[in-house]
Write a protein that holds these residues in place. Structure first.
Motif, PDB file in Angstrom:
ATOM      1  N   GLY A 136       0.828  -1.216   0.000  1.00 21.16           N
ATOM      2  CA  GLY A 136       0.000   0.000   0.000  1.00 21.16           C
ATOM      3  C   GLY A 136       0.848   1.246   0.000  1.00 21.16           C
ATOM      4  O   GLY A 136       1.679   1.465  -0.872  1.00 21.16           O
ATOM      5  N   ARG A 137       0.675   2.099   1.044  1.00 28.23           N
ATOM      6  CA  ARG A 137       1.451   3.338   1.144  1.00 28.23           C
ATOM      7  C   ARG A 137       2.651   3.150   2.074  1.00 28.23           C
ATOM      8  O   ARG A 137       3.331   4.122   2.418  1.00 28.23           O
ATOM      9  N   GLY A 138       2.846   1.932   2.573  1.00 29.97           N
ATOM     10  CA  GLY A 138       4.070   1.627   3.319  1.00 29.97           C
ATOM     11  C   GLY A 138       4.046   1.955   4.802  1.00 29.97           C
ATOM     12  O   GLY A 138       5.077   1.862   5.470  1.00 29.97           O
ATOM     13  N   GLY A 139       2.885   2.292   5.355  1.00 25.65           N
ATOM     14  CA  GLY A 139       2.814   2.695   6.767  1.00 25.65           C
ATOM     15  C   GLY A 139       3.336   1.632   7.724  1.00 25.65           C
ATOM     16  O   GLY A 139       4.171   1.907   8.596  1.00 25.65           O
ATOM     17  N   HIS A 140       2.861   0.393   7.551  1.00 24.75           N
ATOM     18  CA  HIS A 140       3.312  -0.672   8.453  1.00 24.75           C
ATOM     19  C   HIS A 140       4.789  -0.986   8.217  1.00 24.75           C
ATOM     20  O   HIS A 140       5.547  -1.187   9.158  1.00 24.75           O
ATOM     21  N   SER A 141       5.183  -1.013   6.943  1.00 28.98           N
ATOM     22  CA  SER A 141       6.570  -1.358   6.619  1.00 28.98           C
ATOM     23  C   SER A 141       7.550  -0.387   7.268  1.00 28.98           C
ATOM     24  O   SER A 141       8.578  -0.802   7.825  1.00 28.98           O
TER      25      SER A 141
ATOM     26  N   ILE B 266       5.487  -6.344  -1.285  1.00 23.58           N
ATOM     27  CA  ILE B 266       4.702  -6.857  -2.417  1.00 23.58           C
ATOM     28  C   ILE B 266       3.450  -5.998  -2.563  1.00 23.58           C
ATOM     29  O   ILE B 266       2.773  -5.697  -1.571  1.00 23.58           O
ATOM     30  N   GLU B 267       3.172  -5.592  -3.764  1.00 19.90           N
ATOM     31  CA  GLU B 267       1.985  -4.760  -4.020  1.00 19.90           C
ATOM     32  C   GLU B 267       1.450  -5.115  -5.405  1.00 19.90           C
ATOM     33  O   GLU B 267       2.174  -5.069  -6.392  1.00 19.90           O
ATOM     34  N   ARG B 268       0.158  -5.457  -5.425  1.00 17.29           N
ATOM     35  CA  ARG B 268      -0.440  -5.926  -6.682  1.00 17.29           C
ATOM     36  C   ARG B 268      -0.755  -4.780  -7.648  1.00 17.29           C
ATOM     37  O   ARG B 268      -0.851  -4.993  -8.848  1.00 17.29           O
TER      38      ARG B 268
ATOM     39  N   PHE C 253      -0.138  -9.288   6.248  1.00 18.63           N
ATOM     40  CA  PHE C 253      -1.193  -9.081   5.251  1.00 18.63           C
ATOM     41  C   PHE C 253      -2.160  -8.045   5.837  1.00 18.63           C
ATOM     42  O   PHE C 253      -2.761  -8.314   6.885  1.00 18.63           O
ATOM     43  N   ASP C 254      -2.283  -6.888   5.209  1.00 19.46           N
ATOM     44  CA  ASP C 254      -3.255  -5.869   5.615  1.00 19.46           C
ATOM     45  C   ASP C 254      -4.242  -5.803   4.451  1.00 19.46           C
ATOM     46  O   ASP C 254      -3.995  -5.136   3.446  1.00 19.46           O
ATOM     47  N   LEU C 255      -5.344  -6.550   4.579  1.00 19.33           N
ATOM     48  CA  LEU C 255      -6.152  -6.879   3.396  1.00 19.33           C
ATOM     49  C   LEU C 255      -6.973  -5.698   2.858  1.00 19.33           C
ATOM     50  O   LEU C 255      -7.215  -4.721   3.559  1.00 19.33           O
TER      51      LEU C 255
HETATM   52  C1  LIG Z   1      -5.012  -1.869   3.193  1.00 18.36           C
HETATM   53  S1  LIG Z   1      -3.852  -1.548   1.964  1.00 18.36           S
HETATM   54  C2  LIG Z   1      -2.325  -1.711   2.807  1.00 18.36           C
HETATM   55  C3  LIG Z   1      -1.925  -0.473   3.508  1.00 18.36           C
HETATM   56  C4  LIG Z   1      -0.547  -0.541   4.120  1.00 18.36           C
HETATM   57  N1  LIG Z   1      -0.470  -1.499   5.197  1.00 18.36           N
HETATM   58  C5  LIG Z   1      -0.115   0.828   4.584  1.00 18.36           C
HETATM   59  O1  LIG Z   1       0.095   1.016   5.803  1.00 18.36           O
HETATM   60  O2  LIG Z   1       0.017   1.716   3.769  1.00 18.36           O
HETATM   61  C6  LIG Z   1      -3.847  -3.014   1.026  1.00 18.36           C
HETATM   62  C7  LIG Z   1      -2.942  -2.976  -0.185  1.00 18.36           C
HETATM   63  O3  LIG Z   1      -2.803  -4.308  -0.659  1.00 18.36           O
HETATM   64  C8  LIG Z   1      -2.831  -4.319  -2.068  1.00 18.36           C
HETATM   65  N2  LIG Z   1      -3.272  -5.667  -2.447  1.00 18.36           N
HETATM   66  C9  LIG Z   1      -4.528  -6.147  -2.501  1.00 18.36           C
HETATM   67  N3  LIG Z   1      -4.516  -7.435  -2.872  1.00 18.36           N
HETATM   68  C10 LIG Z   1      -3.228  -7.776  -3.051  1.00 18.36           C
HETATM   69  C11 LIG Z   1      -2.564  -8.972  -3.453  1.00 18.36           C
HETATM   70  N4  LIG Z   1      -3.241 -10.091  -3.719  1.00 18.36           N
HETATM   71  N5  LIG Z   1      -1.223  -8.973  -3.532  1.00 18.36           N
HETATM   72  C12 LIG Z   1      -0.492  -7.839  -3.238  1.00 18.36           C
HETATM   73  N6  LIG Z   1      -1.074  -6.673  -2.882  1.00 18.36           N
HETATM   74  C13 LIG Z   1      -2.422  -6.638  -2.786  1.00 18.36           C
HETATM   75  C14 LIG Z   1      -3.793  -3.228  -2.431  1.00 18.36           C
HETATM   76  O4  LIG Z   1      -3.531  -2.769  -3.730  1.00 18.36           O
HETATM   77  C15 LIG Z   1      -3.495  -2.173  -1.348  1.00 18.36           C
HETATM   78  O5  LIG Z   1      -2.528  -1.268  -1.791  1.00 18.36           O
END
Ligand SMILES: C[S@@+](CC[C@H](N)C(=O)[O-])C[C@H]1O[C@@H](n2cnc3c(N)ncnc32)[C@H](O)[C@@H]1O
Length: 319
Positions: free
Chosen positions: A29-34, A50-52, A97-99
């Motif tokens: 996502g935006r990398g907050g947890h990382s 990893i980011e889809r 995993f932060d879904l």
């Molecule tokens: C809730 S956000 C994560 C936010 C992140 N933890 C942060 O603090 O910024 C979920 C992220 O997972 C990505 N995502 C969703 N399904 C995915 C998958 N199967 N593989 C990799 N990334 C995925 C989404 O595009 C989204 O950017």
């Protein structure tokens, strides 16, 4: 609006990162947890990020893209095993995993995730995925749409909304979030249409991105690559995904290969929900891999045999 990471302190505490350890963030996502994990693993610990959604990755600030301790991969975590092998990523302390999606998806992606923005109904994290949300709305039979709205959105007016979609698309193709929002408003009524729209949009997003299938494969793949003592933390945002995670964790625990770190899932505090309403439905589950009984026995036997190979030395065997 910037994305505020959910259950941040609880997640970092659960993963318990130590200097030099590497972690995998399966949903960067935006990398907050990382970034919070990297603070605790300095100076050498790395993150496999990893980011889809390739567009979400390219919209990151330059200094984050160039972070010397982040290895970025634009892919789905469904291929985690392969990714880890290819990147030769080792010494893995845990996996996160932060879904779901980030605030960036709702507000900046332009992909039609929000019912309040009149954008084209795309909703694909990965633009190479075969079907957009509009394709599904315009092509799937009403009975299938109803199942999607019911199973992935738990929406009680699923049947009515599916039937209305079928009627409307005969008159004009449904292309935008605004068109779909109007149908939902008519069918669900003025009082509850926003709640219904949130559920229908969530259901479409899950279907478009095959989210449940990816979770079902991704978590076991994470389990394979962590060593005993390693942890998997999963943040879910609705009952459908939480049920899947709970069942996967339960099966690992029953097999004797893992234990849950907390007896119940962690939920955000009231203060967090006030600060970040998006956190209100979040749940954090954490699993720790342990040595299964057979592996422990095998290790003990190996240890015993090694000690016995050296009869010259007289000392007690230590198991
Ligand atoms: C809730 S956000 C994560 C936010 C992140 N933890 C942060 O603090 O910024 C979920 C992220 O997972 C990505 N995502 C969703 N399904 C995915 C998958 N199967 N593989 C990799 N990334 C995925 C989404 O595009 C989204 O950017």
């Amino acid at each position: 609006m910037v994305h505020i990471p959910v259950l941040l302190n609880e997640t970092v505490a659960a993963l318990n990162p130590k200097p030099g350890e590497n972690f995998i963030d399966c949903t960067f996502g935006r990398g907050g947890h990382s970034l919070a994990i990297l603070e605790r693993t300095a100076p050498q610990g790395r993150i496999l990020a990893i980011e889809r959604d390739a567009e979400s990755l390219s919209a990151l600030p330059q200094e984050l893209k160039e972070h010397p301790r982040i290895v970025f991969v634009g892919a789905s975590y469904v291929d985690l095993g392969e990714i880890v092998r290819e990147k030769e990523f080792e010494n893995i302390g845990g996996v996160l995993f932060d879904l779901g999606m980030s605030s960036w998806h709702l507000e900046e992606s332009g992909k039609g995730f929000a019912f309040s923005r009149d954008e084209l109904l795309d909703m694909r994290y990965d633009r190479k995925s075969p079907l957009t949300a509009a394709d599904i709305l315009n092509r799937f039979p009403a009975a299938e749409l109803r199942n999607i709205f019911q199973n992935y959105g738990q929406e009680k007016t699923a049947g009515k909304i599916a039937a209305a979609v079928e009627r409307e698309r005969k008159k004009k193709e449904i292309a935008t979030a605004g068109q779909l929002a109007k149908i939902i408003e008519r069918e669900a009524g003025a009082r509850r249409w926003r709640a219904a729209a949130a559920r229908i949009f969530q259901a479409l997003r899950i279907q478009v991105n095959c989210e449940f299938e990816h979770i079902e494969k991704g978590i076991p793949a994470a389990f394979e690559i962590i060593a005993p003592g390693g942890r998997i933390a999963v943040i879910t945002f609705h009952s459908g995904e939480d049920r899947i995670v709970k069942n996967i964790f339960r099966d690992f625990c029953r097999s004797g290969k893992a234990k849950t770190v907390y007896p119940k899932p962690m939920a955000p505090s009231e203060a967090e929900i006030n600060r970040n309403p998006r956190a209100r439905s979040a749940k954090l589950r954490v699993l720790e891999k342990v040595l299964a009984a057979e592996e422990r026995n095998a290790n003990d036997n190996q240890h015993y045999e090694q000690k016995n190979k050296n009869p010259g030395k007289k000392h007690c065997f230590q198991f």
